[in-house]
Scaffold this active site. Structure first.
Site, PDB file in Angstrom:
ATOM      1  N   GLU A  44       8.468   8.457 -19.849  1.00  0.00           N
ATOM      2  CA  GLU A  44       9.223   8.653 -20.644  1.00  0.00           C
ATOM      3  C   GLU A  44      10.355   7.354 -21.372  1.00  0.00           C
ATOM      4  O   GLU A  44      10.518   7.734 -22.357  1.00  0.00           O
ATOM      5  CB  GLU A  44      10.602   9.613 -20.057  1.00  0.00           C
TER       6      GLU A  44
ATOM      7  N   ASP B 282       7.150  17.835 -13.812  1.00  0.00           N
ATOM      8  CA  ASP B 282       7.247  18.816 -13.069  1.00  0.00           C
ATOM      9  C   ASP B 282       7.869  20.186 -12.891  1.00  0.00           C
ATOM     10  O   ASP B 282       9.335  20.467 -12.398  1.00  0.00           O
ATOM     11  CB  ASP B 282       8.302  17.777 -12.302  1.00  0.00           C
TER      12      ASP B 282
ATOM     13  N   ASP C 180       2.582   7.985 -15.136  1.00  0.00           N
ATOM     14  CA  ASP C 180       3.235   8.639 -14.226  1.00  0.00           C
ATOM     15  C   ASP C 180       4.600   8.355 -14.658  1.00  0.00           C
ATOM     16  O   ASP C 180       4.941   6.880 -15.164  1.00  0.00           O
ATOM     17  CB  ASP C 180       3.711   9.297 -13.100  1.00  0.00           C
TER      18      ASP C 180
END
Length: 960
Positions: free
Chosen positions: A561, A635, A558
């Site tokens: 980025e 998300d 998760d």
């Protein structure tokens, strides 16, 4: 003259040989052209290198030599490729067995041709630009490379996964950076059968090389009273006793948090309570010149936009902490003042809103392909030619790495939520699936399974998960797998943080700026530097020490980025992760997820070489497929428009050469009305209007999800298990269970595509344009697609819709999957029925589709009886792929393939000789062959009666 390859071949000890003109240097991989410069930053050298018969690398620099940095994305070619060199007075060309690349000796511009002489794509005259840049003591260039548009009918796809619901990027603009819900991959594929891989890791732009401008930089602004210079902002608080604020706004740019004050948004009034408020920006804009103005809206809460009294952006919503961008265009007349209004209902105390614009560009220039990179050594890209779009993607994977065969269980259903808070919740949820007979293969344990103050410890909180090893063993005993959330984030108090930090492998600024997260009182943390090879090894070793002994099956990477802090401007995002081990983050901004995936993939294969690696990552980059990595779309919101946007997002991601993609079925961030609807149901047992819509939204999303490369549900409360969404007698429940069972029935078909993805560089989720490239009508269709070569999938993405338009491409007959009836001879749009429980689903003529037995998990049983549907009307082929499902023996040749072919003229199905074998392989099986034709329609059924064929591995022909 033509100079054969051997004429210019290098001896092993030679470095450079001269070939023909003194401007041209030749080596074993290609040629370098030396150019006369007029200005300091003009191109000095252009280099063409042959990386395969259909792949040419192009490099250009103003420097006296090329940088020697190795690519993070591209792998070295395994062998040399023969080529020839041709010279004229004005050009030099490289010629392989498939393509010709020609360089102008005057300008260095490059053109690419096929061997018939057809110009495939061409750099634009004067389309190459270099501007020096220096960051943190490292020098480089901001660069641009423009290509000429040869046809307005060309379609261009890829660039990763973006959320503005754009499909064909011809003539479009896109900023390439990584952020939650946005995954940037600098690769495109064209309907003209070529691709461009732009080898850059920095912030890039496709299309317009400039950033979006503030409204006041493009238009004259007028407030609602007609006064020039600003729009009127009216801030009406939720509490009537509080004061309404009215002020002039010279820009609508409230898009990021202030540095050093992560509670307030830049430019927004700080003395106003945004929670539950209503905000309006209104007045008028006046364009200087006529043309198409391209806007980008940044939105959180509920927003609408009106221009010239027309609603140009219907209501959109995003949760306050995770805004989204949406693009739209408006044609405006120069000198004409038109009204503009933004209506905004923020849904949090911190709120974001922005509206920026591009002024009109020359239409020809806008249609050109343009790449811009913020910081690179020079221009570096790869031209990839192909016989078709699949072949181009195969070339991309030749460059960046093949996709391994994913474990078979990953093709099944995954259940997740944010989040299972206890061991009991995990086990009871899985047990409920087994009790109800709903197939499932994977259950996911999300973040905060550790103690609240121990992020990065990789240790379960024993108060809530008292026996992690026992929990995993129980999951395995129930014939399921478990995936766990692992972040590259560490609280400063953990031993793991300290271990990284003492080696200089943690980013410093997040700690220096005291950035605290949202957990409990807020904890101080940072991310490790994945660009350091030794740091990657340590990251894996910590995982190996803590998670591997438990028997964890897969890894959920998760915030890759990396996302250290939501809602900050891009410069601050770069500052938070610099310097990297390789150099300034400005230069390496986009490649973090690729480096992080390397750590896990190579780490696991080093310690457990017989177990297939599986990674799910929120971000990604070119080449990530080689690390057995899938990406999900982040998300996203629980809105119908967001569901629709996932279709085009997934299709473009697939066309970016990365085959494994998935999404949060139902969306992640939930509108308050859906939460309240579920709460009211628990209190009253009644289905109100919002709960009714919630159930239908999830039903339609599950239907779509069953025909995605990976099939998983996840999101915030309400819980995402179907038995928590709707009761057993509800049509939503019936539909979700139907499609979950269908997914497992299709397992022989789906797993064969997993094999094709590795061996043939196949693409599972396929835009219509891939299989029907010559049908121009397919080039803009981003809301339906092919799932493999057989199924036309048309998701329903409007509330209450009971039909939708479907385009049936030319060249095939089309059968309704559920009835087997012919619905179209192709080349037409029809209104397709879409009752609540069923999504429009069609099969093309020539399709051969194997369906296996009913199963509760992907490898429950071997498919000893296969219902083999053959859809007549044209010739067809399919290959059934099988192996051991979970190990890497297929890399050593341990697998089998059974080829099928159908001859439509003779109505003959041929089951070919089985090729290969593996331990445990079925030596004999039965094919129940079902013919579907316009005269004999047969819908899908597990209990269908067909022509029974016993098969033991030898070629068999069956007349249908």
């Amino acid at each position: 003259m033509r100079l054969p390859f051997f004429t210019c071949a290098l001896l092993a000890s030679a470095i450079v040989a001269s070939c023909g003109s003194s401007k041209i240097e030749k080596d074993s991989m290609g040629i370098t052209v030396n150019l006369d410069r007029q200005n300091e930053n003009d191109v000095r050298k252009v280099r063409l290198q042959v990386w395969g018969d259909k792949i040419i690398r192009v490099s250009a620099t103003p420097d006296s030599k090329f940088a020697e940095d190795e690519s993070l994305v591209v792998l070295k070619p395994e062998s040399s490729t023969k080529f020839e060199v041709e010279e004229t007075d004005s050009t030099v060309s490289l010629v392989t067995s498939a393509v010709r690349a020609t360089v102008s000796l005057a300008t260095g511009d490059v053109k690419f041709y096929d061997l018939s002489g057809r110009l495939v794509v061409s750099e634009a005259d004067g389309g190459r630009e270099f501007s020096p840049i220096e960051v943190e003591g490292t020098k480089g260039y901001t660069v641009r490379q423009e290509f000429e548009s040869l046809s307005e009918e060309e379609g261009i796809y890829g660039l990763g996964q973006h959320q503005s619901d754009e499909f064909n990027y011809k003539g479009k603009n896109e900023e390439l950076f990584q952020y939650n819900t946005k995954v940037s991959v600098p690769f495109v594929v064209s309907t003209d059968n070529y691709g461009i891989l732009w080898d850059s890791y920095s912030l890039c732009r496709w299309g317009n090389p400039d950033g979006y401008k503030q409204l006041g930089g493009v238009f004259k602004l007028f407030d609602k009273d007609g006064k020039e210079g600003a729009l009127t902002g009216t801030y009406v608080p939720a509490n009537p006793s509080e004061t309404t604020l009215v002020q002039r706004e010279d820009s609508i740019y409230f898009e990021h948090l202030k540095r050093g004050d992560l509670a307030h948004v830049v430019n927004l009034p700080q003395n106003f309570n945004f929670a539950g408020s209503h905000v309006t920006y209104e007045g008028a804009i006046e364009a200087e010149k006529s043309g198409e103005y391209k806007f980008i809206l940044y939105y959180s809460g509920y927003q609408k936009v009106y221009v010239d009294n027309k609603e140009v952006v219907p209501e959109r919503w995003r949760t306050a902490w995770n805004p989204n961008s949406y693009k739209f265009s408006v044609n405006l007349e120069g000198g004409k003042r038109v009204p503009i209004k933004i209506e905004w209902e923020p849904n949090g105390s911190v709120a974001y809103c922005g509206l920026r614009v591009y002024d009109p560009r020359d239409p020809k220039e806008q249609m050109n392909m343009s790449w811009w990179g913020e910081m690179q050594n020079g221009i570096d890209y790869y031209f990839i030619y192909g016989d078709d779009m699949d072949d181009v993607i195969s070339g991309y994977r030749t460059l960046t790495g093949k996709a391994p065969v994913m474990p078979k269980w990953a093709m099944g259903y995954w259940q997740s939520r944010e989040k299972y808070n206890t061991q009991q919740e995990v086990l009871s949820t899985l047990a409920e699936f087994r009790k109800r007979g709903i197939p499932i293969d994977n259950i996911v344990i999300d973040w905060l399974h550790w103690k609240e103050d121990s992020w990065g410890s990789h240790e379960f909180d024993r108060a809530r998960f008292p026996d992690p090893k026992g929990m995993v063993d129980t999951i395995h005993d129930m014939n399921a797998r478990v995936m766990i959330s692992v972040w590259p984030k560490f609280y400063v108090t953990t031993e793991h943080y300290k271990e990284f930090d003492k080696n200089g492998w943690m980013y410093k600024l997040p700690v220096q700026d005291s950035i605290r997260d949202w957990v409990g009182p807020g904890y101080l943390s940072s991310f490790y530097d994945a660009y350091d090879a030794d740091a990657r090894k340590l990251f894996w070793n910590q995982i190996n020490d803590h998670y591997m002994p438990l028997g964890i099956d897969a890894w959920w990477m998760d915030a890759s980025e990396p996302n250290i802090r939501d809602c900050t401007d891009i410069q601050y995002r770069k500052d938070l992760i610099t310097p990297t081990a390789l150099g300034p983050s400005t230069k390496y901004f986009n490649a973090y997820a690729l480096m992080n995936a390397d750590a896990i993939y190579n780490g696991q294969r080093g310690v457990d070489p017989d177990k297939r690696v599986f990674l799910l990552t929120r971000s990604g980059f070119a080449g990530q497929q080689r690390y057995s990595t899938a990406t999900w779309s982040g998300d996203i919101a629980t809105r119908w428009e967001d569901m629709k946007a996932q279709i085009s997002a997934g299709l473009n991601f697939s066309m970016s050469g990365v085959p494994w993609w998935t999404m949060d079925i139902g969306g992640f961030c939930v509108e308050d009305r859906y939460v309240k609807g579920q709460q009211e149901f628990y209190q009253t047992g009644k289905e109100n209007a919002d709960l009714k819509e919630w159930r239908e939204l999830n039903t339609r999303w599950y239907q779509f999800g069953a025909f995605s490369p990976l099939f998983r549900a996840h999101g915030q409360w309400p819980y995402r298990e179907i038995f928590n969404i709707a009761p057993e007698n509800h049509p939503a429940y019936e539909s979700v269970v139907y499609y979950t069972n269908l997914r497992y029935d299709m397992m022989p078909y789906i797993y064969s595509m997993a094999g094709m993805t590795h061996f043939n560089d196949y693409t599972v989720m396929r835009p219509m344009v891939m299989d029907f490239t010559s049908d121009l009508a397919t080039r803009g269709i981003g809301d339906q697609y092919m799932f493999g070569n057989a199924f036309l999938v048309a998701p329903v993405y409007e509330y209450g819709a009971r039909d939708r338009e479907v385009y049936f491409p030319k060249g095939s007959l089309w059968y309704d999957f559920y009835t087997g009836k012919e619905v179209s001879a192709g080349g037409e749009t029809k209104v397709a029925p879409a009752p609540y429980g069923r999504m429009p689903l069609y099969v093309r003529s020539g399709a051969i589709v194997p369906f296996g037995p009913a199963m509760q998990y992907a490898d429950e049983k071997a498919a000893d009886v296969i219902n083999l549907y053959v859809y007549t009307g044209e010739n067809g082929e399919f290959t059934l792929y099988e192996d051991e499902n979970v190990n890497y023996n297929y890399e050593k040749g341990s697998y089998s393939m059974i080829p099928f072919s159908f001859d439509n003229a003779t109505q003959t199905l041929t089951i070919g000789d089985r090729k290969g074998e593996f331990p445990g392989m079925l030596k004999e099986r039965t094919f129940n062959v079902v013919k579907v034709s316009p005269e004999t329609p047969v819908g899908y059924s597990r209990d269908v009666k067909g022509k029974e064929v016993k098969y033991s591995g030898s070629k068999t022909e069956i007349r249908l």
